[in-house]
Scaffold this motif. Structure first.
Motif, PDB file in Angstrom:
ATOM      1  N   ALA A  28       0.837  -1.205   0.000  1.00 29.76           N
ATOM      2  CA  ALA A  28       0.000   0.000   0.000  1.00 29.76           C
ATOM      3  C   ALA A  28       0.871   1.254   0.000  1.00 29.76           C
ATOM      4  O   ALA A  28       0.606   2.202  -0.747  1.00 29.76           O
ATOM      5  CB  ALA A  28      -0.924   0.002   1.213  1.00 29.76           C
ATOM      6  N   GLY A  29       1.918   1.279   0.807  1.00 25.94           N
ATOM      7  CA  GLY A  29       2.826   2.430   0.829  1.00 25.94           C
ATOM      8  C   GLY A  29       3.549   2.618  -0.485  1.00 25.94           C
ATOM      9  O   GLY A  29       3.749   3.739  -0.954  1.00 25.94           O
ATOM     10  N   ILE A  36       1.006   4.049  -2.990  1.00 24.71           N
ATOM     11  CA  ILE A  36       0.727   5.453  -2.673  1.00 24.71           C
ATOM     12  C   ILE A  36       1.916   6.316  -3.064  1.00 24.71           C
ATOM     13  O   ILE A  36       1.760   7.390  -3.648  1.00 24.71           O
ATOM     14  CB  ILE A  36       0.375   5.619  -1.185  1.00 24.71           C
ATOM     15  CG1 ILE A  36      -0.985   5.006  -0.897  1.00 24.71           C
ATOM     16  CG2 ILE A  36       0.382   7.096  -0.789  1.00 24.71           C
ATOM     17  CD1 ILE A  36      -1.328   4.911   0.576  1.00 24.71           C
ATOM     18  N   LYS A  87       2.093   7.045  -6.769  1.00 25.08           N
ATOM     19  CA  LYS A  87       1.000   7.835  -7.333  1.00 25.08           C
ATOM     20  C   LYS A  87       0.919   9.259  -6.806  1.00 25.08           C
ATOM     21  O   LYS A  87       0.002   9.975  -7.153  1.00 25.08           O
ATOM     22  CB  LYS A  87      -0.336   7.138  -7.058  1.00 25.08           C
ATOM     23  CG  LYS A  87      -0.465   5.779  -7.680  1.00 25.08           C
ATOM     24  CD  LYS A  87      -0.631   5.889  -9.170  1.00 25.08           C
ATOM     25  CE  LYS A  87      -0.850   4.526  -9.783  1.00 25.08           C
ATOM     26  NZ  LYS A  87      -1.048   4.591 -11.213  1.00 25.08           N
ATOM     27  N   VAL A  88       1.861   9.691  -5.990  1.00 25.67           N
ATOM     28  CA  VAL A  88       1.743  11.012  -5.360  1.00 25.67           C
ATOM     29  C   VAL A  88       1.702  12.126  -6.398  1.00 25.67           C
ATOM     30  O   VAL A  88       0.863  13.016  -6.328  1.00 25.67           O
ATOM     31  CB  VAL A  88       2.889  11.246  -4.351  1.00 25.67           C
ATOM     32  CG1 VAL A  88       2.950  12.685  -3.919  1.00 25.67           C
ATOM     33  CG2 VAL A  88       2.698  10.347  -3.152  1.00 25.67           C
ATOM     34  N   VAL A 110      -4.407   9.882 -10.909  1.00 22.67           N
ATOM     35  CA  VAL A 110      -4.849   8.628 -10.316  1.00 22.67           C
ATOM     36  C   VAL A 110      -6.132   8.179 -10.990  1.00 22.67           C
ATOM     37  O   VAL A 110      -7.044   8.969 -11.212  1.00 22.67           O
ATOM     38  CB  VAL A 110      -5.086   8.815  -8.797  1.00 22.67           C
ATOM     39  CG1 VAL A 110      -5.592   7.536  -8.169  1.00 22.67           C
ATOM     40  CG2 VAL A 110      -3.824   9.282  -8.132  1.00 22.67           C
ATOM     41  N   ARG A 143      -8.770   5.477  -6.324  1.00 26.88           N
ATOM     42  CA  ARG A 143      -9.237   6.445  -5.329  1.00 26.88           C
ATOM     43  C   ARG A 143     -10.055   5.798  -4.225  1.00 26.88           C
ATOM     44  O   ARG A 143     -10.361   6.423  -3.229  1.00 26.88           O
ATOM     45  CB  ARG A 143     -10.075   7.522  -6.010  1.00 26.88           C
ATOM     46  CG  ARG A 143      -9.262   8.407  -6.894  1.00 26.88           C
ATOM     47  CD  ARG A 143     -10.090   9.496  -7.497  1.00 26.88           C
ATOM     48  NE  ARG A 143      -9.275  10.242  -8.434  1.00 26.88           N
ATOM     49  CZ  ARG A 143      -9.735  10.889  -9.465  1.00 26.88           C
ATOM     50  NH1 ARG A 143     -11.026  10.902  -9.704  1.00 26.88           N
ATOM     51  NH2 ARG A 143      -8.933  11.541 -10.262  1.00 26.88           N
ATOM     52  N   VAL A 199      -8.066   1.650   0.515  1.00 23.09           N
ATOM     53  CA  VAL A 199      -7.227   0.473   0.354  1.00 23.09           C
ATOM     54  C   VAL A 199      -7.939  -0.756   0.888  1.00 23.09           C
ATOM     55  O   VAL A 199      -7.900  -1.818   0.296  1.00 23.09           O
ATOM     56  CB  VAL A 199      -5.881   0.682   1.084  1.00 23.09           C
ATOM     57  CG1 VAL A 199      -5.030  -0.552   1.025  1.00 23.09           C
ATOM     58  CG2 VAL A 199      -5.142   1.856   0.478  1.00 23.09           C
ATOM     59  N   ILE A 203      -6.174  12.184   3.632  1.00 24.30           N
ATOM     60  CA  ILE A 203      -5.669  11.031   2.884  1.00 24.30           C
ATOM     61  C   ILE A 203      -6.291  10.985   1.505  1.00 24.30           C
ATOM     62  O   ILE A 203      -5.625  10.716   0.516  1.00 24.30           O
ATOM     63  CB  ILE A 203      -5.931   9.741   3.669  1.00 24.30           C
ATOM     64  CG1 ILE A 203      -5.065   9.705   4.921  1.00 24.30           C
ATOM     65  CG2 ILE A 203      -5.667   8.514   2.815  1.00 24.30           C
ATOM     66  CD1 ILE A 203      -5.359   8.565   5.849  1.00 24.30           C
ATOM     67  N   ARG A 204      -7.582  11.275   1.419  1.00 28.82           N
ATOM     68  CA  ARG A 204      -8.266  11.268   0.112  1.00 28.82           C
ATOM     69  C   ARG A 204      -7.648  12.332  -0.808  1.00 28.82           C
ATOM     70  O   ARG A 204      -7.465  12.081  -1.999  1.00 28.82           O
ATOM     71  CB  ARG A 204      -9.746  11.497   0.288  1.00 28.82           C
ATOM     72  CG  ARG A 204     -10.520  11.424  -1.006  1.00 28.82           C
ATOM     73  CD  ARG A 204     -11.996  11.442  -0.765  1.00 28.82           C
ATOM     74  NE  ARG A 204     -12.750  11.612  -1.978  1.00 28.82           N
ATOM     75  CZ  ARG A 204     -13.075  10.615  -2.793  1.00 28.82           C
ATOM     76  NH1 ARG A 204     -12.711   9.408  -2.487  1.00 28.82           N
ATOM     77  NH2 ARG A 204     -13.757  10.844  -3.884  1.00 28.82           N
ATOM     78  N   LEU A 249      -4.438  11.013  -2.230  1.00 25.45           N
ATOM     79  CA  LEU A 249      -4.615   9.976  -3.246  1.00 25.45           C
ATOM     80  C   LEU A 249      -5.202  10.514  -4.543  1.00 25.45           C
ATOM     81  O   LEU A 249      -5.037   9.921  -5.588  1.00 25.45           O
ATOM     82  CB  LEU A 249      -5.493   8.850  -2.712  1.00 25.45           C
ATOM     83  CG  LEU A 249      -4.885   8.040  -1.577  1.00 25.45           C
ATOM     84  CD1 LEU A 249      -5.910   7.035  -1.053  1.00 25.45           C
ATOM     85  CD2 LEU A 249      -3.639   7.330  -2.044  1.00 25.45           C
TER      86      LEU A 249
END
Length: 113
Positions: free
Chosen positions: A64-65, A68, A71-72, A76, A81, A84, A108-109, A112
């Motif tokens: 997951a990290g 993420i 995709k920073v 996306v 979106r 996870v 967090i949203r 992403l």
């Protein structure tokens, strides 16, 4: 084995500490691997059945990290979106008092999206 037990303080901790510094003189990556193995041994001492769960959790969090981090700064897709996991929304959405706190979820949203 507990953190305040004699076997931890006088056995496990000195061996891991000395091993870490001896291995770290030649390779930082191997020293990190030594700590990871020692951690698995420590948690396995309590109940070996949970090592598989711990390894699965580590693999999931790493993946997951990694996704993420990739995709920073890129656009996306809509499927990425989504949360996870369903439990991630529950963990992030509630504070320690179990009162809704969705500010972290929105941050967090935004990261992403």
């Amino acid at each position: 084995m507990l953190f305040n037990s004699y076997i931890f303080i006088f056995g496990f901790l000195p061996v891991v500490w000395l091993g870490f510094y001896q291995i770290g003189k030649s390779s930082h990556a191997m020293a990190a691997l030594w700590l990871a193995a020692a951690s698995l041994f420590f948690y396995g001492w309590w109940d070996v059945r949970y090592i598989g769960l711990l390894l699965a959790s580590i693999a999931f969090n790493y993946a997951a990290g990694y996704l993420i981090g990739r995709k920073v700064n890129q656009p996306v897709s809509p499927s990425a979106r989504q949360p996870v996991s369903p439990s991630a929304k529950n963990l992030v959405g509630f504070s320690h008092r179990c009162q809704p706190d969705f500010s972290d979820l929105f941050q967090i949203r935004q990261l992403l999206c």
